[in-house]
Enzyme design. Structure first.
Site, PDB file in Angstrom:
ATOM      1  N   LYS A 115       0.825  -1.216   0.000  1.00 46.57           N
ATOM      2  CA  LYS A 115       0.000   0.000   0.000  1.00 46.57           C
ATOM      3  C   LYS A 115       0.860   1.268   0.000  1.00 46.57           C
ATOM      4  O   LYS A 115       0.456   2.275  -0.564  1.00 46.57           O
ATOM      5  CB  LYS A 115      -0.998  -0.022   1.167  1.00 46.57           C
ATOM      6  CG  LYS A 115      -2.053  -1.114   0.971  1.00 46.57           C
ATOM      7  CD  LYS A 115      -3.382  -0.823   1.623  1.00 46.57           C
ATOM      8  CE  LYS A 115      -4.409  -1.856   1.149  1.00 46.57           C
ATOM      9  NZ  LYS A 115      -5.691  -1.803   1.815  1.00 46.57           N
ATOM     10  N   LYS A 199      -3.887  -9.287  -7.024  1.00 50.42           N
ATOM     11  CA  LYS A 199      -5.125  -9.584  -6.294  1.00 50.42           C
ATOM     12  C   LYS A 199      -6.264  -8.658  -6.745  1.00 50.42           C
ATOM     13  O   LYS A 199      -6.052  -7.460  -6.927  1.00 50.42           O
ATOM     14  CB  LYS A 199      -4.825  -9.378  -4.797  1.00 50.42           C
ATOM     15  CG  LYS A 199      -6.006  -9.466  -3.877  1.00 50.42           C
ATOM     16  CD  LYS A 199      -5.623  -9.093  -2.441  1.00 50.42           C
ATOM     17  CE  LYS A 199      -6.088  -7.696  -2.112  1.00 50.42           C
ATOM     18  NZ  LYS A 199      -6.783  -7.501  -0.856  1.00 50.42           N
ATOM     19  N   LYS A 202     -10.979  -3.995  -4.136  1.00 50.28           N
ATOM     20  CA  LYS A 202     -12.088  -3.058  -4.326  1.00 50.28           C
ATOM     21  C   LYS A 202     -11.638  -1.612  -4.457  1.00 50.28           C
ATOM     22  O   LYS A 202     -12.341  -0.794  -5.029  1.00 50.28           O
ATOM     23  CB  LYS A 202     -13.126  -3.224  -3.201  1.00 50.28           C
ATOM     24  CG  LYS A 202     -12.683  -2.804  -1.822  1.00 50.28           C
ATOM     25  CD  LYS A 202     -13.893  -2.782  -0.909  1.00 50.28           C
ATOM     26  CE  LYS A 202     -13.778  -3.754   0.248  1.00 50.28           C
ATOM     27  NZ  LYS A 202     -12.686  -3.465   1.184  1.00 50.28           N
TER      28      LYS A 202
HETATM   29  P1  ATP Z   1      -8.793  -2.653  -0.292  1.00 49.59           P
HETATM   30  O1  ATP Z   1      -8.634  -2.720  -1.781  1.00 49.59           O
HETATM   31  O2  ATP Z   1      -9.500  -1.436   0.186  1.00 49.59           O
HETATM   32  O3  ATP Z   1      -7.536  -2.968   0.469  1.00 49.59           O
HETATM   33  P2  ATP Z   1      -9.821  -5.309  -0.300  1.00 49.59           P
HETATM   34  O4  ATP Z   1     -10.635  -5.554  -1.519  1.00 49.59           O
HETATM   35  O5  ATP Z   1      -8.485  -5.925  -0.218  1.00 49.59           O
HETATM   36  O6  ATP Z   1      -9.795  -3.789   0.049  1.00 49.59           O
HETATM   37  P3  ATP Z   1     -10.600  -5.795   2.446  1.00 49.59           P
HETATM   38  O7  ATP Z   1     -11.672  -5.025   3.075  1.00 49.59           O
HETATM   39  O8  ATP Z   1      -9.211  -5.425   2.790  1.00 49.59           O
HETATM   40  O9  ATP Z   1     -10.748  -5.805   0.863  1.00 49.59           O
HETATM   41  O10 ATP Z   1     -10.829  -7.331   2.699  1.00 49.59           O
HETATM   42  C1  ATP Z   1     -12.022  -7.931   3.096  1.00 49.59           C
HETATM   43  C2  ATP Z   1     -11.853  -9.418   3.069  1.00 49.59           C
HETATM   44  O11 ATP Z   1     -11.821  -9.878   1.721  1.00 49.59           O
HETATM   45  C3  ATP Z   1     -10.563  -9.917   3.698  1.00 49.59           C
HETATM   46  O12 ATP Z   1     -10.821 -11.099   4.429  1.00 49.59           O
HETATM   47  C4  ATP Z   1      -9.670 -10.205   2.544  1.00 49.59           C
HETATM   48  O13 ATP Z   1      -8.739 -11.199   2.822  1.00 49.59           O
HETATM   49  C5  ATP Z   1     -10.679 -10.690   1.517  1.00 49.59           C
HETATM   50  N1  ATP Z   1     -10.214 -10.439   0.161  1.00 49.59           N
HETATM   51  C6  ATP Z   1      -9.909  -9.229  -0.374  1.00 49.59           C
HETATM   52  N2  ATP Z   1      -9.548  -9.345  -1.658  1.00 49.59           N
HETATM   53  C7  ATP Z   1      -9.622 -10.673  -1.950  1.00 49.59           C
HETATM   54  C8  ATP Z   1      -9.361 -11.451  -3.122  1.00 49.59           C
HETATM   55  N3  ATP Z   1      -8.973 -10.872  -4.241  1.00 49.59           N
HETATM   56  N4  ATP Z   1      -9.540 -12.787  -3.073  1.00 49.59           N
HETATM   57  C9  ATP Z   1      -9.959 -13.380  -1.937  1.00 49.59           C
HETATM   58  N5  ATP Z   1     -10.219 -12.719  -0.792  1.00 49.59           N
HETATM   59  C10 ATP Z   1     -10.058 -11.385  -0.788  1.00 49.59           C
END
Ligand code: ATP
Ligand code: LTN
Length: 331
Positions: A115, A199, A202
């Site tokens: 990040k 990955k 969002k």
């Molecule tokens: P950001 O992009 O804001 O960091 P994020 O999409 O990574 O957000 P988080 O809120 O950090 O989402 O994660 C919520 C949950 O979703 C966590 O348990 C994380 O491990 C899971 N997660 C996030 N992205 C993925 C992915 N691409 N595949 C599987 N699990 C995911």
């Protein structure tokens, strides 16, 4: 008599619309585990402040996420659905735990490195201490189990180290939590459709499929998904795009990867992508319909949030008081 069920804690940031990665890696398991455990499902709004947010959008995303939890089938009477900032104990415990977390440990966290690289203009101290707040979230509720995607594994290990260190220095205080991470083929890490070595995320949504995307958008995104130059629909570490699509198809249809490979033997990538899109559209349809209904009912959402705040506050202060007493603060 006290509730005998084991405790589960997990959280998702209200940092944008949820992707199918969030769904398969985390949310889907939340629903699966809700009967077996005493569950706390949190909207971790304080964590999302580590990346710059637009205030009005953050507020809306927070309501949206509560509505999405409910739309996926989480029962707010059976579980505790709540907003992190509504329970000040999270910040209070985070401060205390930060004094039991070593600088060197925090510095090793790959999410911090990633990040920081992505937002070089905003490498704030919160981004660095993010995992300590996450440890506080989990340890406050004496959680036994934490369902997360694979990217959070390192943070869970740090949480376990902090809990163990504290327990050894004083006396058993925290339950040392176990991670619950789906297998790779079950969606532990869904990759970006445009860049399948990254990955799906969002807050960086070039090739992300959102849970609330329209059927047309979902179809369009899958049709444009990056694959490789071959033509075999086989799961392989060298075929990132195809393996990712197989994982998504398998998770949404409930078929094993092997069954999916058989189904598409001799078929082309184009046809395969359409089938994957259709499975996602079908799988999300009931959730989207429920969401559309719930998000309009502001009064109901406020009721859910208020009830969650009350239940979480009660559970968390028990632990915080215990910690303060052990470390020598006057209560
Ligand atoms: P950001 O992009 O804001 O960091 P994020 O999409 O990574 O957000 P988080 O809120 O950090 O989402 O994660 C919520 C949950 O979703 C966590 O348990 C994380 O491990 C899971 N997660 C996030 N992205 C993925 C992915 N691409 N595949 C599987 N699990 C995911
Ligand atoms: N860091 C997590 C979100 C999160 C979390 C938690 C997950 C914050 N606190 C406690 C499980 C338990 C992420 O998804 N990026």
């Amino acid at each position: 008599m006290e509730n005998q069920k084991k405790v589960l804690f997990s959280g998702i940031q209200p940092s944008g619309y949820l992707t199918i990665g969030n769904y398969l890696g985390a949310l889907k398991n939340f629903v699966k585990l809700q009967d077996q455990y005493d569950c706390f499902y949190c909207v971790v709004d304080l964590h999302s402040l580590t990346i710059s947010q637009v205030p009005a959008q953050l507020r809306q995303n927070t309501y949206n996420l509560i509505a999405l939890y409910l739309a996926c089938g989480l029962d707010y009477k059976k579980n505790t659905l709540f907003i992190q900032s509504h329970v000040p104990a999270h910040c209070e415990l985070a401060w205390a735990l930060s004094c039991y977390t070593m600088y060197g440990e925090a510095r090793r966290m790959t999410q911090f490195k990633e990040k920081s690289a992505k937002h070089p203009e905003n490498i704030n101290v919160g981004l660095f201490s993010y995992p300590v707040l996450m440890a506080a979230d989990i340890l406050l509720y004496q959680a036994d189990l934490v369902p997360v995607g694979d990217d959070q594994k390192q943070h869970l290990e740090l949480t376990r180290d902090i809990a163990t260190r504290f327990n050894n220095k004083y006396s058993p205080t925290f339950v040392v939590p176990e991670p619950y991470i789906p297998s790779k083929k079950d969606g532990a890490r869904i990759m970006d459709l445009q860049d399948p070595e990254k990955k799906m995320s969002k807050s960086d949504n070039g090739g992300a499929v959102m849970m609330l995307d329209s059927p047309d958008d979902i179809m369009r995104k899958f049709k444009r998904a990056v694959t490789d130059s071959g033509n075999e629909i086989k799961y392989s570490t060298s075929k990132h795009g195809i393996s990712n699509l197989l994982t998504i198809y398998s998770a949404f249809t409930g078929k094993s990867i092997l069954e999916c490979e058989k189904e598409f033997e001799g078929k082309g990538y184009g046809e395969f992508k359409i089938k994957v899109a259709e499975s996602v559209i079908e799988g999300l349809k009931p959730i989207q319909a429920e969401y559309a209904r719930i998000i309009k009912d502001k009064q109901f959402l406020e009721e859910v949030i208020a009830e969650g705040k009350q239940k979480a506050t009660y559970a968390s202060y028990k632990t915080l008081r215990k910690v303060y007493r052990k470390i020598g603060l006057i209560l």
